[in-house]
Write a protein that holds these residues in place. Structure first.
Motif, PDB file in Angstrom:
ATOM      1  N   GLN A   1      58.289 112.493  33.631  1.00 41.74           N
ATOM      2  CA  GLN A   1      58.954 111.935  34.805  1.00 41.74           C
ATOM      3  C   GLN A   1      59.636 113.029  35.622  1.00 41.74           C
ATOM      4  O   GLN A   1      59.578 113.020  36.855  1.00 41.74           O
ATOM      5  N   ARG A   2      60.266 113.975  34.933  1.00 41.54           N
ATOM      6  CA  ARG A   2      60.918 115.083  35.627  1.00 41.54           C
ATOM      7  C   ARG A   2      59.900 115.958  36.359  1.00 41.54           C
ATOM      8  O   ARG A   2      60.173 116.452  37.448  1.00 41.54           O
ATOM      9  N   LEU A   3      58.749 116.155  35.759  1.00 39.72           N
ATOM     10  CA  LEU A   3      57.703 116.958  36.396  1.00 39.72           C
ATOM     11  C   LEU A   3      57.238 116.305  37.686  1.00 39.72           C
ATOM     12  O   LEU A   3      57.077 116.972  38.720  1.00 39.72           O
TER      13      LEU A   3
ATOM     14  N   ILE B   1      59.594 119.578  45.564  1.00 42.01           N
ATOM     15  CA  ILE B   1      59.054 120.810  46.123  1.00 42.01           C
ATOM     16  C   ILE B   1      58.207 120.524  47.356  1.00 42.01           C
ATOM     17  O   ILE B   1      58.309 121.216  48.380  1.00 42.01           O
ATOM     18  N   ALA B   2      57.384 119.492  47.268  1.00 47.86           N
ATOM     19  CA  ALA B   2      56.532 119.134  48.409  1.00 47.86           C
ATOM     20  C   ALA B   2      57.379 118.688  49.599  1.00 47.86           C
ATOM     21  O   ALA B   2      57.099 119.044  50.752  1.00 47.86           O
TER      22      ALA B   2
ATOM     23  N   SER C   1      63.700 128.031  46.251  1.00 48.43           N
ATOM     24  CA  SER C   1      62.964 128.137  44.990  1.00 48.43           C
ATOM     25  C   SER C   1      63.511 127.132  43.995  1.00 48.43           C
ATOM     26  O   SER C   1      64.734 127.007  43.831  1.00 48.43           O
ATOM     27  N   PHE C   2      62.609 126.418  43.337  1.00 47.90           N
ATOM     28  CA  PHE C   2      62.993 125.422  42.340  1.00 47.90           C
ATOM     29  C   PHE C   2      62.247 125.718  41.041  1.00 47.90           C
ATOM     30  O   PHE C   2      61.017 125.624  40.998  1.00 47.90           O
TER      31      PHE C   2
END
Length: 256
Positions: free
Chosen positions: A40-42, A49-50, A212-213
């Motif tokens: 879920q975190r992914l 990010i998108a 950046s993440f």
């Protein structure tokens, strides 16, 4: 007298086996849950990010009014453009470390046409360029246009260091505190990271926003599900009585 070869009789240790089996079930459930959470975190991180990437590369828009309630989820990193006049006599210098080395962010209030203010992080200067007289040609006079990325205020200070408004020492871009210390009102609750200005060689170096993440969730997913599989396999062998540590050796000697 004669003797028979010593033999081993494997018997399951009942109580110990139940304890280990139960423990492995708990571990399996916990690591599976953690693996699902990381999935879920992914998904969330990829969407974040998108979304941010789309904001950064979009055409610049007018930033929210000073009275708007902005949030990181809805507004941070929006590509914005605003016109106004820099109040160069009210600059604040925020300690920073960048790819250019240690120095300061030059944060300057921008007076807009409607009378409100927006703090602009004009960019980076090294310590020997803090004095405005050393970068006189970079001090923009009159009405100008600023393009950059909307950022959320950084209240409090930096790591283990608190902002000291009384002595004009700043370790974070705390919009409310800086505006209050400089006597600027009304002011937007956000600031803008200005883009680089190549036409002003002595101006602060803009365009240094780091977007950046960290995204290590895939490795976490593999780790948790691998542990879940291992603990499930252990539970299976314990249940079948084949786990070597759950056997008791009983020696029987027969003599005649």
């Amino acid at each position: 007298m004669s003797s028979e070869n010593t033999s081993e009789i494997a018997r399951p240790a009942g109580k110990g086996r139940i304890i280990l089996f139960t423990a492995m079930l708990i571990v399996t459930a916990a690591t599976t849950a953690l693996g699902v959470w990381q999935v879920q975190r992914l998904i969330w991180k990829r969407e974040l990010i998108a979304r941010v990437d789309a904001r950064v590369h979009a055409e610049p828009v007018t930033p929210p009014p000073a009275s708007a309630n902005v949030t990181a989820a809805d507004d941070e990193y929006k590509h914005v453009r605003i016109s106004g006049t820099y109040l160069n006599d009210k600059e604040a210098f925020v300690q920073a470390v960048t790819s250019h080395g240690p120095g300061y962010w030059v944060v300057t209030p921008l007076l807009t046409a409607n009378g409100s203010h927006i703090l602009i992080n004009r960019g980076f200067v090294p310590a020997d360029r803090r004095d405005p007289s050393t970068r006189a040609t970079g001090q923009v006079q009159g009405r100008t246009e600023v393009t950059g990325l909307l950022r959320i205020s950084e209240p409090g200070g930096g790591f283990l260091r608190e902002n000291d408004a009384a002595n004009d020492r700043w370790y974070s871009r705390d919009v409310a505190a800086i505006a209050s210390a400089k006597g600027v009102s009304p002011v937007a609750a956000y600031f803008i990271d200005a883009e680089a200005t190549a036409s002003l060689p002595q101006a602060p170096v803009g365009g240094l926003t780091v977007v950046s993440f960290p995204n290590n969730h895939a490795s976490y997913i593999f780790t948790w599900f691998a542990l879940a599989l291992m603990s499930a396999a252990t539970a299976f062998y314990v249940l079948r009585g084949r786990w070597p540590f759950m056997r008791r050796k009983v020696l029987r000697d027969e003599t005649v």
